[in-house]
Scaffold this active site. Structure first.
Site, mmCIF file in Angstrom:
data_model
loop_
_atom_site.group_PDB
_atom_site.id
_atom_site.type_symbol
_atom_site.label_atom_id
_atom_site.label_comp_id
_atom_site.label_asym_id
_atom_site.label_seq_id
_atom_site.Cartn_x
_atom_site.Cartn_y
_atom_site.Cartn_z
ATOM 1 N N ILE A 24 43.122 44.109 37.218
ATOM 2 C CA ILE A 24 43.607 44.805 38.403
ATOM 3 C C ILE A 24 43.536 43.851 39.587
ATOM 4 O O ILE A 24 42.486 43.274 39.869
ATOM 5 C CB ILE A 24 42.771 46.075 38.687
ATOM 6 C CG1 ILE A 24 42.655 46.948 37.415
ATOM 7 C CG2 ILE A 24 43.381 46.855 39.845
ATOM 8 C CD1 ILE A 24 43.961 47.399 36.798
ATOM 9 N N LYS A 25 44.681 43.686 40.259
ATOM 10 C CA LYS A 25 44.738 42.775 41.406
ATOM 11 C C LYS A 25 44.321 43.499 42.680
ATOM 12 O O LYS A 25 44.864 44.559 42.998
ATOM 13 C CB LYS A 25 46.158 42.218 41.587
ATOM 14 C CG LYS A 25 46.500 41.105 40.629
ATOM 15 C CD LYS A 25 47.946 40.689 40.771
ATOM 16 C CE LYS A 25 48.109 39.460 41.598
ATOM 17 N NZ LYS A 25 49.480 38.930 41.540
ATOM 18 N N ILE A 26 43.362 42.900 43.374
ATOM 19 C CA ILE A 26 42.879 43.436 44.645
ATOM 20 C C ILE A 26 42.977 42.318 45.682
ATOM 21 O O ILE A 26 42.467 41.222 45.444
ATOM 22 C CB ILE A 26 41.418 43.923 44.524
ATOM 23 C CG1 ILE A 26 41.337 45.111 43.548
ATOM 24 C CG2 ILE A 26 40.848 44.297 45.889
ATOM 25 C CD1 ILE A 26 39.927 45.612 43.275
#
Length: 381
Positions: free
Chosen positions: A140-142
């Protein structure tokens, strides 16, 4: 038979991921071929990539119609399309994930860029994305914003794989690395397994040079009387991003030698690798593979758009250069403070982060708008 230089890079301990994803390359078998035969061992995606993939692509129409019939809101239809592509890509990359013991084989998807400054919303969406996609090898890209880092720490402690994105300054990378470490420490303290959690820190390149080169060109356009000053300015062009990345890697080495990291490594923790992002060369006067050639080195990832993958396979000049010319790199960054140059690098990095979020918000909203139109066309009157 020509040499595929992408495969050579692997010998130096660097993984090549692709910065692109669409249903077309999944269904045609192109992605499978890239993974099995061309040396691609991960995928990164972002809102811009999905806008290009979905807008005006009939391949998604049937699923959009199904969403309309089910009475789903537009953003849920968007998620149904994107989550399916991510799951399918994860399945194609699963053998890489297993063969590398969870080092590679990841597919990254970004939480909505509209929540980049909201810690709690980011935590909630990262959790939900990870659970709903339901693949061990999803990341998951944050965004690495100030509110993003507590979210990184929290979801890492819950066992979510994270790709921290939009990192420009060395300090932003250091902050990211410690957020990952704190998350693992929290997880270990709860008696949870930390050996299956993975993370990369996406450090951006070409946008830095584009920004600084434009500032230098503006100074040169005004006219510089002193030839020495002109030479100083020209010597900086196209060099800052690579120097900055080399310095970040030196900080990475210090962090992984620290007692805190070594204690986690002893419990099986995976190192958070630096991932070079924004690697397509924007200036045609520069080599189209400069952001690959100059930053090959161990325990790193480079994510390349399709055109750069082709260029690199054809003519990358592969050697371990990540730790070469280090003194030159530090001197170059210091030279930005020279009164004759006078470029405030901290201000540049802040500008780039703000722009970076905006560059993802706009295509995300544009995709939502185009989906909304399609939904209205397909909705029963």
């Amino acid at each position: 038979m020509t040499t595929n230089h992408l495969l050579e890079i692997k010998n130096y301990g660097q993984s090549i991921w692709m910065d692109n994803l669409s249903r077309d390359i999944i269904k045609s078998g192109e992605l499978k071929d890239l993974v099995e035969n061309k040396g691609i061992c991960g995928i990164t995606s972002n809102p811009t990539i999905f806008e290009k993939a979905i807008a005006n692509n009939a391949m998604y129409d049937r699923d959009i119609e199904a969403g309309v019939r089910a009475g789903l809101p537009t953003y849920k239809i968007y998620e149904s399309l994107v989550f399916q592509d991510i799951r399918d890509a994860c399945d194609i990359l699963r053998p890489v994930y297993e063969a590398s013991n969870g080092l590679d084989g990841y597919v990254s998807i970004e939480v909505p860029p509209t929540i980049a400054h909201d810690t709690e919303a980011t935590i909630a969406e990262a959790r939900r994305y990870f659970q709903e996609i339901g693949r061990e090898n999803v990341m998951i890209k944050i965004p690495g914003t100030e509110p993003g880092l507590p979210a990184v720490e929290q979801v890492i402690s819950e066992g979510v794989n994270v790709n921290i994105t939009l990192l420009f300054s060395v300090q932003s990378y250091i902050n990211t690395a410690w957020a990952y470490i704190r998350g693992l420490e929290k997880r270990a303290a709860q008696g949870q397994d930390i050996s299956k959690v993975a993370s990369v820190a996406s450090f951006f390149l070409s946008r830095i040079d584009s920004n600084i080169d434009a500032k230098i060109d503006a100074k040169l356009a005004k006219g510089v009387d002193d030839l020495n000053v002109e030479a100083k300015l020209k010597a900086i062009k196209g060099k800052v991003a690579i120097a900055n990345a080399k310095i970040a890697y030196q900080e990475y080495k210090k962090i992984v030698q620290s007692d805190r990291w070594q204690a986690l490594a002893a419990k099986g923790a995976k190192v958070q690798r630096l991932l070079w992002a924004s690697t397509s060369t924007k200036d045609p006067n520069y080599s189209d593979v400069m952001y690959v050639d100059e930053l090959i080195g161990p325990e790193t990832v480079n994510t390349l758009p399709p055109a750069t993958i082709e260029a690199c396979a054809d003519h990358c000049n592969v050697a371990n250069r990540l730790e070469t010319n280090l003194e030159e790199a530090y001197n170059l960054m210091e030279s930005l403070k020279d009164p004759d140059v006078n470029i405030d690098i901290d201000k540049v990095m802040d500008e780039l982060l703000t722009e970076g979020i905006d560059k993802f918000v706009k295509p995300f909203q544009s995709l939502m708008d185009s989906l909304e139109k399609k939904v209205k066309q397909l909705s029963p009157v």
